[in-house]
Each structure stands twice: as structure tokens, then as C-alpha cells.
Design a protein around this motif. Sequence first.
Motif, mmCIF file in Angstrom:
data_model
loop_
_atom_site.group_PDB
_atom_site.id
_atom_site.type_symbol
_atom_site.label_atom_id
_atom_site.label_comp_id
_atom_site.label_asym_id
_atom_site.label_seq_id
_atom_site.Cartn_x
_atom_site.Cartn_y
_atom_site.Cartn_z
ATOM 1 N N TRP A 230 4.460 1.716 4.885
ATOM 2 C CA TRP A 230 5.447 2.930 5.343
ATOM 3 C C TRP A 230 6.486 2.981 4.411
ATOM 4 O O TRP A 230 7.448 2.163 4.654
ATOM 5 N N GLU A 231 6.908 3.732 3.602
ATOM 6 C CA GLU A 231 8.149 3.937 2.581
ATOM 7 C C GLU A 231 9.172 5.112 3.453
ATOM 8 O O GLU A 231 8.627 6.471 3.287
ATOM 9 N N ARG A 232 9.845 4.665 4.388
ATOM 10 C CA ARG A 232 10.707 5.562 5.172
ATOM 11 C C ARG A 232 11.235 6.757 4.364
ATOM 12 O O ARG A 232 11.681 6.423 3.320
ATOM 13 N N ASN A 233 11.036 7.996 4.734
ATOM 14 C CA ASN A 233 11.523 9.087 4.271
ATOM 15 C C ASN A 233 11.175 9.406 2.882
ATOM 16 O O ASN A 233 11.485 10.397 2.233
ATOM 17 N N GLN A 234 10.046 8.615 2.261
ATOM 18 C CA GLN A 234 9.450 9.169 1.142
ATOM 19 C C GLN A 234 8.066 9.287 1.300
ATOM 20 O O GLN A 234 7.634 10.543 0.904
ATOM 21 N N LYS A 235 7.185 8.380 1.816
ATOM 22 C CA LYS A 235 5.709 8.553 1.653
ATOM 23 C C LYS A 235 5.070 7.557 2.412
ATOM 24 O O LYS A 235 5.563 6.564 2.740
ATOM 25 N N ILE A 236 3.807 7.973 2.789
ATOM 26 C CA ILE A 236 2.875 7.084 3.519
ATOM 27 C C ILE A 236 1.391 6.992 2.561
ATOM 28 O O ILE A 236 1.008 8.347 2.619
ATOM 29 N N LYS A 237 0.881 6.201 2.094
ATOM 30 C CA LYS A 237 -0.209 6.175 1.376
ATOM 31 C C LYS A 237 -1.218 5.528 1.954
ATOM 32 O O LYS A 237 -1.434 4.313 2.542
ATOM 33 N N LEU A 238 -2.497 6.357 1.997
ATOM 34 C CA LEU A 238 -3.889 5.805 2.773
ATOM 35 C C LEU A 238 -4.747 5.496 1.622
ATOM 36 O O LEU A 238 -4.874 6.495 0.751
ATOM 37 N N LYS A 239 -5.992 4.635 1.658
ATOM 38 C CA LYS A 239 -6.874 4.544 1.052
ATOM 39 C C LYS A 239 -8.052 4.413 1.882
ATOM 40 O O LYS A 239 -8.145 4.003 3.181
#
Length: 543
Positions: A230-239
Amino acid sequence: MSTVHMNTARSTVLAAPVALTLALVATACGPAEPTKPNNASSKPGGAYSVALTEPDHLLPGRTTSSYSLQVLQGLFDPPASLDPKDGTVKPLAALSWTTEDNVVWTVKFRSGTTFHNGEKVTATSFADAWNAAAYGPNGWDSNYYFAQIKGYDALNPAKEGANPTARTLSGLEVVDETTLRVTLKAPFGQFPMLLSFPAFAPLPKAAIAKPDVFDIAPIGNGPYQLDGQWERNQKIKLKKFAAYGGPRKAMADRIDFKIYTSRETAFTELQAGNVDVLTTVPAANSMQAKRLFGERFSIRPSGTMDYLGLPVKDPRFADPRIRKAISMAIDRKGITQAIYNGVYKPATSVVGDMIPGHRPGACGKTCAYDPAAAKKLFDEAGGFDGPLELYFSNSDATYEQWMTSVANQLKDNLGIQDVKFRKMAPADLSPLLNEGRNKGPFRQNWVIDYPSIQNYLDGLYYPGNRSGWSNKEFDSLVAKGNAAEGGEAIAAYQEAEDIVLRDLPYIPLWNWQDQSAWSDRIGNVVIDSYAAGLHLDRVTVNH
């Protein structure tokens, strides 16, 4: 679900006292029909993006925030799910749940499934997760969701300063690798609905050992896994999780959650083509969204409600007459028309319109705009001297807009002149309210976890709730409803609702209608009123 809890709805017909797998009856509100793929080239694979407000946690038991739950919907499979078409309870990580008395439940889980790190998912994985959430000193937000289970009180002693006398719930028994026997404190026919909430998902050993580390890099058992952290206040990437063994087949290969500080900004980004899905289009933009997105814009009934919470232990708000005067001084219809384009509906009840057992007008004159009567009642109760501090989050510009309207109406109608705003990020506001550190009224949002009056009552007025209100007669009526079935259960819950409407620790304001829009890059979009927003696994990407 506190606000933030994330979108739901269905009936409260309870299990008959026979050993059978529970299936609950749906409400009459329209089902969530998936959109059709936008062209013939829609097929598995590809990537899409979803607009999101910054979550507070990504460890399931630590959060009841809708922003968090949307991400967890892809990462974790709890025991049950809610069908988006009719809201019925269906097995997910579980295969079945059976009971003969609504007290002892036997839950059978799927075999052969694993977490994203390869660790086997077993009945112990569920028991460990539930015990961690229920153990009071851990301070996890979902703690009270486990209060129905025998042994909860030993983990959460009522006496201030007392230490727990146990670390695990006595009502949980791991029978074998795929079987968990759950003994409740009292009959609770709606237990299977509870199992659909993400806090009941299993956790691997790493979550129990180092919860803070796990919180930013969770390891789930769902169709998607975290890509990085989790990149706080930026993005959350799932695969896509290649070894997923559950019933939800992931269509897209990747999902990028893009985090925005406001829904207005997210809507602008959707228009510009920089994000594919916005599940919560600002109500003020509804006409524009309908014009721009056409069939890719939807409005659905919602169980989400907004309230003005009042700290009843503060002497200024201790008199119910003061609370009722504040309620009667608020012009709900005017605010929903001016700020929400008339999309939201003024509240006349504690519960949403779509909930079985909802009674239009249950709030009576207390929720009707009557400035003269409000001022008379306010003066009779002695009024109070300011300042009046109003607490709300900065995640949506309309929150400040309607708080401004409320502040002006309280000034004009009650003579409260010194009003101050306390606006902050949701991640900061939530713990402040949970710990009772606020010095005035606050915006309280509730997004139902499952469609029952009971969920509002238990969710908003639990022991130690944000308002500080409690009532033994209310508790008794909720317990009566929990033990009853069908109409008898609803009747008991309605009596309990009458008590909270009499005391008014939370002032009902308006009932949301969910609005969503999405780009022409994707299809098979399912956003329903029963569960946590977008069904991430079903979305297809046009190649």
C-alpha cells in the motif's frame, strides 16, 4: 459500518430451528444487474483502475471503513457473501452453516484453498482471526462484531481498568481442518449475514504475529493479491492470484486503486479518462454524470444513512430536549435539494428506506423542520452557551457544505452564534471519535454490513458507541429481536428504534442513493446495494 462502512440490503427472515443451511429472503428493491461488455472484444485479462479515498487499514479486523472494505473485497474471501441480484446469503469461503437452535452453528469451509503466500487456509485461520479481533486490548475496530460469540465478555471486561481473563473466545471450537463450531451467547438467527462481513475473513499467521506490518502489505485468500504494498495516499495495486481456489473467478489481470482526497477530484479524473470507475459520484454532479456517461451511469437504492452524532455525556447535550431541538432546527429537504440535487432523501427513520421493517415517518415531528417549535423546546431546556464545535471529514466537499448549512440554521433558528468547524482526514477523525475526544456534534455515516434493522441498531448504538449513549431497555429489545424470527423479530427491533428516536443520540439526516459511473474501457460492471461497492472480480476490460 461506520462511515465510511461501505453498501447493502435484504430481509431479516430468520432460520427455523432445524438443521439446515440458511437462505434469507430478499427485499423487493431492484436487483443489481451487471452491465454488458461494451464490445465483443471484452474477455479475461487486462487492467483497470478504481477511484478510492485513502483507507484507514487493510487488515480486515481493524477496519469498518467503506474505503478499506472496497479493497478487501478483492483480497479476502469471508465465509459468506451477499448475492448482488437479490441480497441472499451465499457460501463463499464456507461451504455451509447449519444450526438446530440458532445458538450453536457448525461452519464447514472449503478444503484445498491457500493464502497468497501459499499457507493453507483452515478452520484455525478463521478462529485465529476472530479471536484477534475480539480481544479487547488489540483495539481492532471490528471488535464488537464478535460480541454475539460466547466468551466475548471475558476478552472485553466491562469494568474500567480490568484485564481480560482470556485470550480466545470460548465459543469457538476447531473441530477439524475444515470445520468450526461456533457457540453464541444467545440465539441469533442472523448470524450467517454477519459472516459476510470482511472482519470474519481468515488471517494467515503473519497477520497475528505482526499486525502493523501486515496492515500495509496484507496477505489474503481472495481472487486478487497485493502487488507490492500500500502506497499511502497514492495507490494500491492488485494482481490476479493464480492459485485462487474459491468460487470467484477474477476476470481482469490487474486493478489499480488510485487514491484521491475528494470525490470531486475523482469525478474530474473519470471525465478525463484517468480512472475507469468511480463508485460514489458526488450527488451534485448527478445530472452531469447522466449526460456524459449515459448507460454507464447508475443510481441505486442505498442503505447508507447520514446522522448528526451528539456526545450525550457532555452536559450541554445531556437533555434529550436539546437534541430534539437541534433536529427540528435542521431543514433536511432544503439541504438535500441544494447540495445533493434532491438525490438523497430526507430521513424519517433511523434505518434506510430499503430495509425490511423500515417505517416511513417513524421519527415523527422530531425529524420535521419546525424552527419555531425547535426554539421553544431549546429555550425550555435552558439552551447552552457556545462554542459549538462540529466535526467532519475532508473526504467530500459536500460534508462541509451541509455542515455549513446546519451551522447557519442552528444560528438562525436556535441562536447558537459561536460555531466552529473541526475538519480533518477520515483516518484522523475516526480514532478521535472512537476515543470520545471530540468536543461537539459530529458527522456519523452508516453503511450497512447486512440488510437488517438490527445492523443499524447494533452498529450505531453498541456499548461504548461514539455518542456515549446506552439504555438497558433498548439492549433488551435488540436481544429479543435477535432471538425471534420473521415479523416478531422486526417488531422487537422497531420498538428498540422507538427508544433511540425518543432519546436521539444520533439525529437522522438523510438516506443516500448510490451513484456510480465508469469508462467505456470496461464492462460487466456490478455495483450493488447489498455489499461493499464494486464486484472487483467480475469487471471485464475491453481489449
